[in-house]
Each structure stands twice: as C-alpha cells, then as structure tokens.
Design a protein around this motif. Structure first.
Motif, mmCIF file in Angstrom:
data_model
loop_
_atom_site.group_PDB
_atom_site.id
_atom_site.type_symbol
_atom_site.label_atom_id
_atom_site.label_comp_id
_atom_site.label_asym_id
_atom_site.label_seq_id
_atom_site.Cartn_x
_atom_site.Cartn_y
_atom_site.Cartn_z
ATOM 1 N N VAL A 117 0.778 -1.066 -0.091
ATOM 2 C CA VAL A 117 -0.119 -0.034 0.001
ATOM 3 C C VAL A 117 0.968 1.399 0.052
ATOM 4 N N VAL A 118 2.143 1.298 0.849
ATOM 5 C CA VAL A 118 2.749 2.274 0.867
ATOM 6 C C VAL A 118 3.490 2.662 -0.381
ATOM 7 N N PHE A 119 4.072 1.370 -1.118
ATOM 8 C CA PHE A 119 4.737 1.397 -2.178
ATOM 9 C C PHE A 119 3.793 2.119 -3.232
ATOM 10 N N LEU A 120 2.402 1.714 -3.406
ATOM 11 C CA LEU A 120 1.449 2.176 -4.451
ATOM 12 C C LEU A 120 1.105 3.694 -4.173
ATOM 13 N N GLY A 150 2.022 6.343 -7.080
ATOM 14 C CA GLY A 150 0.871 7.081 -7.429
ATOM 15 C C GLY A 150 1.257 8.574 -7.207
ATOM 16 N N THR A 151 1.793 9.207 -6.154
ATOM 17 C CA THR A 151 2.195 10.479 -5.814
ATOM 18 C C THR A 151 3.304 10.950 -6.867
ATOM 19 N N LEU A 152 4.353 9.957 -6.996
ATOM 20 C CA LEU A 152 5.289 10.499 -8.033
ATOM 21 C C LEU A 152 4.875 10.792 -9.571
ATOM 22 N N GLN A 153 3.687 10.032 -10.039
ATOM 23 C CA GLN A 153 3.147 9.640 -11.055
ATOM 24 C C GLN A 153 2.441 11.134 -11.128
ATOM 25 N N LEU A 154 1.832 11.350 -10.381
ATOM 26 C CA LEU A 154 0.896 12.898 -10.351
ATOM 27 C C LEU A 154 1.869 14.125 -10.452
#
Length: 265
Positions: free
Chosen positions: A23-26, A30-34
């Motif tokens: 979950v932490v990895f996702l 996801g934050t980096l992608q945003l």
C-alpha cells in the motif's frame, strides 16, 4: 496445537506487513506519477530566438510553444529597430519546461532626452567627441569667415540656434557653423569604399566635409548595416574645398564592395 497457532499468527503478521508495504509503495508511486504529470517531468521545449522581433510576432511564437513572456525593461538603441527585443532571459537554444516565462528587454520607440552640451569655441574634433558622448550626431557643417579656424561659432538644431542645457532627444543631428580661418582651404577626399555607413559619416565629418545624397540600392534593408560601394566625388579626385558635400552609394550586397569605383565627377 500451540505451535500451529503461533505459526498462523506469524503468517498473518507477515501478510499484513507485506500488504502495508504494498500500500505504501502504491501511494508513493501514485504520488510520483501525479507530480510528474503536473510538472511534465522530462518534457522541455527549446527557447526561440526573439531578438529583433516585434511584440506582435513574439505572442504567436511563444503561444505555439506554450511559453510566456514578461517585459522587464525598455531602453533605446538607435541602431536597432524600434519596438524590437534587445535581450532575453533565458537565452535562445536553452531547454525549458512548458509555461516558462521569458523575460525580455525591449527597444523603446522614443529616445530619451539629454541636455544640449556647449560646443561654441571648441574645435570640430572636440565638438564631435562631445556630441557622441551625449548620444547626439554631428549634422551639416558650414564655414564662415573667422580667425578661429575649425572652431565652432554656432550650434544649430533644425536650422535654429540651440542653447547649452536645453533638452533634446538622443540621436538628434546638430549642425555646426565653423570658422574657416579666412582661407579657401582644401582637404583630402577620404576613400570611403568598403566602409560601414556610420564609419563613412564619421570620416566625412572629421575631414570637414558634409554628407550629400545617400543612394541605397535594392539590397539595403537597414542603412546602419550597409557599406559604401561608391562615392561622389571619388577619392581619386584628390582634394575638395572644405565644407563641400560627398554623395554616398550604399549596399548590403557584399559582392559590390570589391568592385573598383571607376566613376568620375
């Protein structure tokens, strides 16, 4: 039985740990992608060269490349086109992100004003140096009988006397009335062929002569970047009365400069 229960608890614990790590990895991914999407990481555009261009052109060029501009300063350069870009930051060719603001220095439409210097009683050489210091130009030279040879008797602007200290726009031409030393002096004709237009003007003034007609061929778009390819009277004439005029034929076609001037008076 107790060992079995311990094994199950341990197995569940590690499942929860792995699930939490996933979950932490996702979340991080996801934050980096945003962030990458928002900042368009890795997407850059090359800064165009805006120098010499007008504001109307700039808007279209930058809009197509998704860039912005802001005018930070405006100065006056008589040798450059009015209303054009003189300098820019970042410089042309640099890679920047979309929506980056370019900071521009523009060439003012009107020159600033300066105070007219006092040229009376100084030599022609000193007068031209003073005019250049103040951003002014020597205009027509005329001579009157006077013992003070080559000394300024009057300073004129548009045919009327102008007093020292009066405001005048930079780049204005000041006509000078000089003493002739009570003689019909002749001067050597300078050879102006192959010289830039501005250099030719300076040599004409330094020789105590006046600029006559200026004839530009079809290649001339900017007289300040042109060269003299012919003059009348030609340098081969030898001497001429001080105060007489010299006509200049100018071009931006460099092939004409090497052609010998065979013109006659």
């Amino acid at each position: 039985m107790r060992d079995m229960m311990e094994f199950i608890r341990t197995k569940l614990f590690w499942k929860h740990v792995l699930l939490a790590l996933l979950v932490v990895f996702l979340i991080i991914w996801g934050t980096l992608q945003l962030i990458a999407n928002y900042t368009k990481h890795g997407v850059t555009v090359k800064v165009p060269d805006l120098r010499g261009k007008q504001v109307e052109e700039i808007a279209g060029i930058l809009e197509s490349q998704k860039l912005r501009y802001f005018i930070t300063d405006s100065i006056y350069d008589a040798k450059r086109e009015k209303g054009s870009v003189l300098d820019q930051d970042p410089e042309p060719g640099m890679e920047v992100k979309e929506n980056r603001t370019l900071y521009l220095t523009m060439n003012s439409y009107l020159p600033p004003q300066v105070k007219m210097p006092n040229l009376v009683d100084v030599s022609l050489r000193q007068a031209t140096a003073l005019l250049e210091t103040y951003g002014l130009e020597a205009g027509k030279l005329s001579y009157v009988p006077d013992f003070a040879k080559n000394a300024v008797i009057k300073q004129l602007y548009k045919g009327k006397p102008i007093k020292a200290g009066e405001p005048i726009r930079k780049g204005s031409r000041i006509d000078l009335v000089l003493g002739d030393g009570l003689s019909n002096e002749k001067v050597d004709l300078p050879d102006l062929r192959g010289k830039r237009y501005n250099e030719a003007l300076q040599e004409i003034t330094a020789a105590g002569l006046n600029l006559g007609a200026v004839i530009a061929d079809k290649s001339v778009k900017d007289s300040l970047r042109s060269f003299v390819y012919r003059q009348n009277p030609p340098a081969s004439s030898g001497t001429i009365n001080k105060g007489n005029s010299v006509d200049l034929f100018i071009t931006q076609d460099e092939s004409k400069i090497a052609v010998p001037d065979t013109s006659e008076n």
